[in-house]
Design an enzyme around this catalytic site. Structure first.
Site, short mmCIF file in Angstrom:
data_model
loop_
_atom_site.label_atom_id
_atom_site.label_comp_id
_atom_site.label_asym_id
_atom_site.label_seq_id
_atom_site.Cartn_x
_atom_site.Cartn_y
_atom_site.Cartn_z
N ASP A 233 -26.57 -36.90 -2.63
CA ASP A 233 -26.80 -38.30 -3.15
C ASP A 233 -25.97 -38.42 -4.26
O ASP A 233 -25.14 -37.40 -4.90
CB ASP A 233 -28.39 -38.37 -3.25
CG ASP A 233 -28.79 -39.62 -4.04
OD1 ASP A 233 -28.27 -40.79 -3.57
OD2 ASP A 233 -29.38 -39.56 -5.00
N ASP B 12 -26.39 -41.09 -7.59
CA ASP B 12 -27.28 -41.49 -8.75
C ASP B 12 -28.60 -40.56 -8.98
O ASP B 12 -29.41 -40.30 -7.80
CB ASP B 12 -27.83 -42.81 -8.79
CG ASP B 12 -26.57 -43.86 -8.84
OD1 ASP B 12 -25.93 -43.72 -9.97
OD2 ASP B 12 -26.31 -44.64 -7.88
#
Length: 219
Positions: free
Chosen positions: A8, A10
């Protein structure tokens, strides 16, 4: 055998949540919406912009939600100029590169944000596959973004490890069948385990991560 690490963005590659919170607060101030840590955790982290603005601005139209989303992302890119990679990330990417392990990105962020963030972190060329919200019909928590990454990598779920920091992201990774680490940048270990994390780590230098990586690469 381990063939890919899927990240991922953020809260995983970089602790960018404070900047996102600032950007949301800046553009929603005119609507009288106050963004604090609780609202950020419950209504923003891990959600798509479509879901976020439908929740925070239910009185506006879909077109207006999209306009606010564009303004928010532009504000984020303006504010996110000096972010640093998550502790241990560069060492992990070097380790993967040295062993022929592919590196992929799966994010609910738009392509402009992903490109900006990877450039700021200096890791753009490390990622052979990048799946952003514009590449899929459904974002996280649907497993489709991860399934898309696996398809582009040409591997099975058993040959990859995922890294996530949010409930929606973890549900997506586990829904795609991936062994998944939960980064504790916004949630507790208990919260991450409750949504399916196989292991939780504070950063990429945790010995628990390296024990599993060395075991998987030798399999």
């Amino acid at each position: 055998m381990l063939k890919a690490l899927i990240f991922d963005m953020d809260g995983t590659l970089v602790h960018s949540d404070p900047v996102h919170l600032q950007a949301f607060a800046e553009i929603l101030k005119a609507e009288g919406v106050v963004i604090d840590d609780e609202i950020y955790r419950n209504s923003i982290i891990g959600h798509t912009n479509e879901s976020i603005f439908a929740t925070l601005l239910p009185h506006l139209t879909v077109a207006e939600h999209e306009e606010y989303a564009d303004r928010k992302e532009a504000a984020f890119r303006r504010l996110a100029q000096d972010l640093e990679p998550m502790e241990g990330l560069l060492e992990l990417l070097d380790w993967a590169n040295g062993r022929g392990v592919e590196i992929a990105l799966v994010t609910n962020a738009p392509i402009l944000n992903a490109t900006h963030m990877l450039d700021v972190l200096g890791v753009t060329e490390r990622f052979s596959v990048k799946v952003t919200i514009g590449d899929v019909a459904r974002g996280k928590p649907d497993p489709l973004p991860y399934l898309t990454a696996l398809d582009r990598l040409g591997i099975s779920a058993e040959e990859a490890i995922a890294f996530e920091d949010s409930p929606s992201g973890m549900k997506a990774a586990k829904g795609a069948g991936l062994f998944s680490f939960g980064l504790l940048t916004g949630l507790t270990a208990g919260e991450m385990r409750a949504v399916g994390a196989d292991r939780t780590i504070p950063n990429f230098r945790d010995p628990a991560l390296w024990e599993i990586l060395e075991r998987r690469i030798a399999a």
